[in-house]
Design a protein around this motif. Sequence first.
Motif, PDB file in Angstrom:
ATOM      1  N   MET A   1       0.836  -1.183   0.000  1.00  0.00           N
ATOM      2  CA  MET A   1       0.000   0.000   0.000  1.00  0.00           C
ATOM      3  C   MET A   1       0.878   1.243   0.000  1.00  0.00           C
ATOM      4  O   MET A   1       1.868   1.296   0.716  1.00  0.00           O
ATOM      5  N   ASP A   2       0.462   2.221  -0.782  1.00  0.00           N
ATOM      6  CA  ASP A   2       1.195   3.479  -0.755  1.00  0.00           C
ATOM      7  C   ASP A   2       0.552   4.426   0.258  1.00  0.00           C
ATOM      8  O   ASP A   2      -0.445   4.093   0.905  1.00  0.00           O
ATOM      9  N   ALA A   3       1.124   5.601   0.413  1.00  0.00           N
ATOM     10  CA  ALA A   3       0.664   6.556   1.433  1.00  0.00           C
ATOM     11  C   ALA A   3      -0.791   6.953   1.224  1.00  0.00           C
ATOM     12  O   ALA A   3      -1.560   7.045   2.178  1.00  0.00           O
ATOM     13  N   ARG A   4      -1.175   7.166  -0.021  1.00  0.00           N
ATOM     14  CA  ARG A   4      -2.556   7.569  -0.299  1.00  0.00           C
ATOM     15  C   ARG A   4      -3.532   6.457   0.076  1.00  0.00           C
ATOM     16  O   ARG A   4      -4.601   6.714   0.631  1.00  0.00           O
ATOM     17  N   ASP A   5      -3.190   5.218  -0.202  1.00  0.00           N
ATOM     18  CA  ASP A   5      -4.039   4.086   0.191  1.00  0.00           C
ATOM     19  C   ASP A   5      -4.206   4.036   1.707  1.00  0.00           C
ATOM     20  O   ASP A   5      -5.301   3.800   2.212  1.00  0.00           O
ATOM     21  N   LEU A   6      -3.116   4.258   2.430  1.00  0.00           N
ATOM     22  CA  LEU A   6      -3.176   4.240   3.891  1.00  0.00           C
ATOM     23  C   LEU A   6      -4.050   5.378   4.423  1.00  0.00           C
ATOM     24  O   LEU A   6      -4.799   5.195   5.385  1.00  0.00           O
ATOM     25  N   VAL A   7      -3.965   6.533   3.791  1.00  0.00           N
ATOM     26  CA  VAL A   7      -4.821   7.663   4.182  1.00  0.00           C
ATOM     27  C   VAL A   7      -6.277   7.324   3.899  1.00  0.00           C
ATOM     28  O   VAL A   7      -7.158   7.586   4.732  1.00  0.00           O
ATOM     29  N   ASP A   8      -6.553   6.731   2.755  1.00  0.00           N
ATOM     30  CA  ASP A   8      -7.927   6.330   2.428  1.00  0.00           C
ATOM     31  C   ASP A   8      -8.484   5.353   3.457  1.00  0.00           C
ATOM     32  O   ASP A   8      -9.632   5.477   3.890  1.00  0.00           O
ATOM     33  N   VAL A   9      -7.683   4.387   3.886  1.00  0.00           N
ATOM     34  CA  VAL A   9      -8.116   3.419   4.896  1.00  0.00           C
ATOM     35  C   VAL A   9      -8.426   4.133   6.206  1.00  0.00           C
ATOM     36  O   VAL A   9      -9.448   3.872   6.849  1.00  0.00           O
ATOM     37  N   ALA A  10      -7.550   5.031   6.624  1.00  0.00           N
ATOM     38  CA  ALA A  10      -7.762   5.763   7.880  1.00  0.00           C
ATOM     39  C   ALA A  10      -9.041   6.594   7.820  1.00  0.00           C
ATOM     40  O   ALA A  10      -9.801   6.647   8.782  1.00  0.00           O
ATOM     41  N   ILE A  11      -9.308   7.225   6.688  1.00  0.00           N
ATOM     42  CA  ILE A  11     -10.535   8.015   6.530  1.00  0.00           C
ATOM     43  C   ILE A  11     -11.752   7.101   6.578  1.00  0.00           C
ATOM     44  O   ILE A  11     -12.749   7.420   7.227  1.00  0.00           O
ATOM     45  N   ASP A  12     -11.683   5.960   5.913  1.00  0.00           N
ATOM     46  CA  ASP A  12     -12.805   5.024   5.913  1.00  0.00           C
ATOM     47  C   ASP A  12     -13.070   4.449   7.307  1.00  0.00           C
ATOM     48  O   ASP A  12     -14.215   4.204   7.668  1.00  0.00           O
ATOM     49  N   GLU A  13     -12.017   4.248   8.091  1.00  0.00           N
ATOM     50  CA  GLU A  13     -12.174   3.695   9.432  1.00  0.00           C
ATOM     51  C   GLU A  13     -12.757   4.692  10.427  1.00  0.00           C
ATOM     52  O   GLU A  13     -13.391   4.300  11.397  1.00  0.00           O
ATOM     53  N   ASP A  14     -12.523   5.985  10.208  1.00  0.00           N
ATOM     54  CA  ASP A  14     -13.026   7.019  11.121  1.00  0.00           C
ATOM     55  C   ASP A  14     -13.597   8.175  10.295  1.00  0.00           C
ATOM     56  O   ASP A  14     -13.029   9.267  10.248  1.00  0.00           O
ATOM     57  N   PRO A  15     -14.737   7.945   9.610  1.00  0.00           N
ATOM     58  CA  PRO A  15     -15.270   8.936   8.677  1.00  0.00           C
ATOM     59  C   PRO A  15     -15.741  10.238   9.328  1.00  0.00           C
ATOM     60  O   PRO A  15     -15.871  11.247   8.646  1.00  0.00           O
ATOM     61  N   ARG A  16     -15.982  10.251  10.622  1.00  0.00           N
ATOM     62  CA  ARG A  16     -16.467  11.457  11.278  1.00  0.00           C
ATOM     63  C   ARG A  16     -15.346  12.377  11.755  1.00  0.00           C
ATOM     64  O   ARG A  16     -15.591  13.501  12.151  1.00  0.00           O
ATOM     65  N   ALA A  17     -14.121  11.884  11.738  1.00  0.00           N
ATOM     66  CA  ALA A  17     -12.989  12.703  12.184  1.00  0.00           C
ATOM     67  C   ALA A  17     -12.732  13.829  11.178  1.00  0.00           C
ATOM     68  O   ALA A  17     -12.693  13.589   9.977  1.00  0.00           O
ATOM     69  N   PRO A  18     -12.562  15.042  11.664  1.00  0.00           N
ATOM     70  CA  PRO A  18     -12.347  16.166  10.746  1.00  0.00           C
ATOM     71  C   PRO A  18     -10.919  16.267  10.219  1.00  0.00           C
ATOM     72  O   PRO A  18     -10.693  16.884   9.183  1.00  0.00           O
ATOM     73  N   CYS A  19      -9.948  15.682  10.933  1.00  0.00           N
ATOM     74  CA  CYS A  19      -8.535  15.834  10.579  1.00  0.00           C
ATOM     75  C   CYS A  19      -7.821  14.496  10.534  1.00  0.00           C
ATOM     76  O   CYS A  19      -8.257  13.531  11.141  1.00  0.00           O
ATOM     77  N   LEU A  20      -6.699  14.511   9.829  1.00  0.00           N
ATOM     78  CA  LEU A  20      -5.875  13.319   9.710  1.00  0.00           C
ATOM     79  C   LEU A  20      -4.420  13.765   9.689  1.00  0.00           C
ATOM     80  O   LEU A  20      -4.090  14.759   9.051  1.00  0.00           O
ATOM     81  N   TRP A  21      -3.570  13.044  10.411  1.00  0.00           N
ATOM     82  CA  TRP A  21      -2.147  13.349  10.435  1.00  0.00           C
ATOM     83  C   TRP A  21      -1.386  12.215   9.771  1.00  0.00           C
ATOM     84  O   TRP A  21      -1.656  11.053  10.025  1.00  0.00           O
TER      85      TRP A  21
END
Length: 65
Positions: A1-21
């Motif tokens: 997985m590349d960085a964008r895939d990992l970001v997509d997974v994190a967003i899908d796992e916590d869709p209500r979070a406003p921010c991502l680091w």
Amino acid sequence: MDARDLVDVAIDEDPRAPCLWVPSDLWPEFLATVPQRPNLIGAVIYRGKTVREGGPLTDITTRRP
């Protein structure tokens, strides 16, 4: 997985979070895969989320590193 895939997974796992680091070592790779460039405070809006560099040796997270 590349960085964008990992970001997509994190967003899908916590869709209500406003921010991502994203860890510093993955930040350049993530920026290379999205059309946006960081704004004045260093954030990118991706999939409706504010995505920022989280510093070295961190995990991709929706909580403050």
